[in-house]
Design a protein around this motif. Sequence first.
Motif, PDB file in Angstrom:
ATOM      1  N   GLY A  10      10.207  -5.637   6.110  1.00  0.00           N
ATOM      2  CA  GLY A  10       9.785  -5.546   7.514  1.00  0.00           C
ATOM      3  C   GLY A  10      10.488  -6.589   8.367  1.00  0.00           C
ATOM      4  O   GLY A  10      11.418  -7.267   7.921  1.00  0.00           O
ATOM      5  N   PHE A  11      10.000  -6.715   9.588  1.00  0.00           N
ATOM      6  CA  PHE A  11      10.646  -7.600  10.572  1.00  0.00           C
ATOM      7  C   PHE A  11      10.617  -9.061  10.105  1.00  0.00           C
ATOM      8  O   PHE A  11      11.650  -9.653   9.771  1.00  0.00           O
ATOM      9  N   ILE A  12       9.429  -9.649  10.029  1.00  0.00           N
ATOM     10  CA  ILE A  12       9.347 -11.076   9.673  1.00  0.00           C
ATOM     11  C   ILE A  12       9.700 -11.267   8.193  1.00  0.00           C
ATOM     12  O   ILE A  12      10.429 -12.189   7.820  1.00  0.00           O
ATOM     13  N   ASP A  33       7.677  -3.938  -1.379  1.00  0.00           N
ATOM     14  CA  ASP A  33       7.479  -3.269  -0.100  1.00  0.00           C
ATOM     15  C   ASP A  33       7.341  -1.761  -0.340  1.00  0.00           C
ATOM     16  O   ASP A  33       8.051  -1.194  -1.167  1.00  0.00           O
ATOM     17  N   ALA A  34       6.426  -1.131   0.406  1.00  0.00           N
ATOM     18  CA  ALA A  34       6.217   0.319   0.262  1.00  0.00           C
ATOM     19  C   ALA A  34       7.236   1.112   1.084  1.00  0.00           C
ATOM     20  O   ALA A  34       7.275   2.340   0.987  1.00  0.00           O
ATOM     21  N   THR A  36       7.279   1.711   4.426  1.00  0.00           N
ATOM     22  CA  THR A  36       6.667   2.580   5.439  1.00  0.00           C
ATOM     23  C   THR A  36       7.675   2.729   6.580  1.00  0.00           C
ATOM     24  O   THR A  36       8.801   2.221   6.483  1.00  0.00           O
ATOM     25  N   GLY A  39       9.358  -0.520   7.267  1.00  0.00           N
ATOM     26  CA  GLY A  39      10.156  -1.188   6.242  1.00  0.00           C
ATOM     27  C   GLY A  39      11.556  -0.614   6.220  1.00  0.00           C
ATOM     28  O   GLY A  39      11.747   0.604   6.257  1.00  0.00           O
ATOM     29  N   ASP A  59       3.204  -0.023  -3.493  1.00  0.00           N
ATOM     30  CA  ASP A  59       2.188   0.005  -2.440  1.00  0.00           C
ATOM     31  C   ASP A  59       1.030  -0.917  -2.830  1.00  0.00           C
ATOM     32  O   ASP A  59       0.458  -0.760  -3.921  1.00  0.00           O
ATOM     33  N   ILE A  60       0.668  -1.836  -1.949  1.00  0.00           N
ATOM     34  CA  ILE A  60      -0.403  -2.790  -2.289  1.00  0.00           C
ATOM     35  C   ILE A  60      -1.797  -2.141  -2.281  1.00  0.00           C
ATOM     36  O   ILE A  60      -2.760  -2.777  -2.684  1.00  0.00           O
ATOM     37  N   LEU A  81       3.003 -10.828   3.270  1.00  0.00           N
ATOM     38  CA  LEU A  81       3.215 -10.392   4.659  1.00  0.00           C
ATOM     39  C   LEU A  81       2.997  -8.899   4.846  1.00  0.00           C
ATOM     40  O   LEU A  81       2.926  -8.435   5.991  1.00  0.00           O
ATOM     41  N   SER A  85       1.122  -3.403  11.221  1.00  0.00           N
ATOM     42  CA  SER A  85       1.208  -4.533  12.158  1.00  0.00           C
ATOM     43  C   SER A  85       1.143  -4.167  13.639  1.00  0.00           C
ATOM     44  O   SER A  85       1.194  -5.059  14.479  1.00  0.00           O
ATOM     45  N   THR A 100      -4.386  -0.887   4.050  1.00  0.00           N
ATOM     46  CA  THR A 100      -3.313  -1.834   3.695  1.00  0.00           C
ATOM     47  C   THR A 100      -3.749  -3.281   3.907  1.00  0.00           C
ATOM     48  O   THR A 100      -3.600  -4.136   3.025  1.00  0.00           O
ATOM     49  N   SER A 132      -0.767 -14.621   8.601  1.00  0.00           N
ATOM     50  CA  SER A 132      -1.632 -13.881   9.513  1.00  0.00           C
ATOM     51  C   SER A 132      -1.261 -14.146  10.977  1.00  0.00           C
ATOM     52  O   SER A 132      -0.240 -14.760  11.274  1.00  0.00           O
ATOM     53  N   TYR A 159      -6.481  -3.636  14.564  1.00  0.00           N
ATOM     54  CA  TYR A 159      -5.477  -4.452  13.860  1.00  0.00           C
ATOM     55  C   TYR A 159      -6.004  -5.860  13.613  1.00  0.00           C
ATOM     56  O   TYR A 159      -6.018  -6.354  12.473  1.00  0.00           O
ATOM     57  N   LYS A 163      -6.922  -7.901  10.105  1.00  0.00           N
ATOM     58  CA  LYS A 163      -6.294  -9.168   9.697  1.00  0.00           C
ATOM     59  C   LYS A 163      -7.360 -10.256   9.544  1.00  0.00           C
ATOM     60  O   LYS A 163      -7.274 -11.098   8.649  1.00  0.00           O
ATOM     61  N   ASN A 189       6.076 -12.885  17.491  1.00  0.00           N
ATOM     62  CA  ASN A 189       7.463 -13.150  17.087  1.00  0.00           C
ATOM     63  C   ASN A 189       8.414 -12.219  17.843  1.00  0.00           C
ATOM     64  O   ASN A 189       8.030 -11.120  18.242  1.00  0.00           O
TER      65      ASN A 189
END
Length: 353
Positions: A10-12, A33-34, A36, A39, A59-60, A81, A85, A100, A132, A159, A163, A189
């Motif tokens: 992902g991004f971060i 990472d799944a 998605t 990703g 997948d978590i 992470l 999001s 997730t 987080s 969301y 979190k 971010n």
Amino acid sequence: MNLLITGGAGFIGSHVVRLFVTKYPEYQIYNLDALTYAGNLANLSDIEHAPNYTFIKGDITDAKFLEDMFAEMSFDGVIHLAAESHVDRSITDPMSFVMTNVVGTVNLLNAAKNSWKDSASGFDGKRFYHVSTDEVYGSLHNPEDFFTEETAYDPQSPYSASKAASDHFVRAYGNTYKLPVVLSNCSNNYGPNHFPEKLIPLMIHNIQTNKPLPVYGKGENVRDWLFVVDHARAIDAVFHTGQLGETYNIGGFNEWKNIDLVHLLCQIMDRKLGRPEGTSAQLITYVTDRAGHDLRYAIDAHKIMNELGWQPSLQFEEGLEKTVDWFLSNQEWLDNVTSGNYQSYYQGMYANR
Ligand code: NAD
């Protein structure tokens, strides 16, 4: 050190993976990472062949998969992470955020706890780090106020509620099972590889393609912005030197009203694209505000600055220039992520506002 980073495509996460793979060649870095919609392994094409890097697709939300993986790999640390999001998506589909962000996090806590407690060294030298957001604190109304690590949780969106729940579970595992946990809550971010459903890359993309620039409400909402590489540096500091059981707020002391930020981006883009000043700003279109839209977020980052010696390395204007330059010179990346499903998502979000 065998280090598991979740959500690394992902991004971060991709910036965190790159920092750790290049800065710690003696670590083995596993990116789970799944893949998605958010990703994208293209985010990591420069380090994908590094000898200390391995990608694992998984997948978590799959507890059995995680238990088996932890039994096989013996990780020493986890930086978590992986998440759904995007606030707007949480309003239309809250359950995927529960699955997730809450269930996935508890699955990961269980897998780490079970494999570590049965290992020869137990929890010694292990570390579970949950990354987080400041959105768990809700909205600030007094202009003098900042979120500190002691601010009570008051999440307003599905969301941020998911979190917040995952943060509570991480702390509960620290208290109940003595799992060695540490947390951080960061402000918004921005930077390279940001998925163009989020404000800054959405505006850059729409200015480039002469589409309306949708600004929620009157654009009065205030966010505190941090360059993504500075967040990755903060994650490095918290992972290595943060006190177990502690939380660190991360932010840039860099508050912007959305509308002022959009105007600044318009000016930068006019200059970069050689358009007369004021051209891009004509695209600004006010749209119906997001339901439950928090007015202001602002982080007090003194704890991480004073205790761990971290501070942001970039001024905002400099970071924005870098970001715009990255998007303008990575057209293929942008075209790939804005084709297909992104188009139907975009139409659904903004077509009737
Ligand atoms: P992102 O949406 O860009 O990336 C999330 C990654 O998680 C993707 O690669 C996705 O494929 C993966 N993922 C999603 N569901 C998964 C699942 N079930 N199993 C495995 N992988 C899964 O998100 P981001 O903006 O990079 O945010 C990363 C983390 O940082 C999140 O936990 C987010 O809450 C937190 N955070 C984000 C910001 C921000 O401004 N973006 C600020 C503070 C904190």
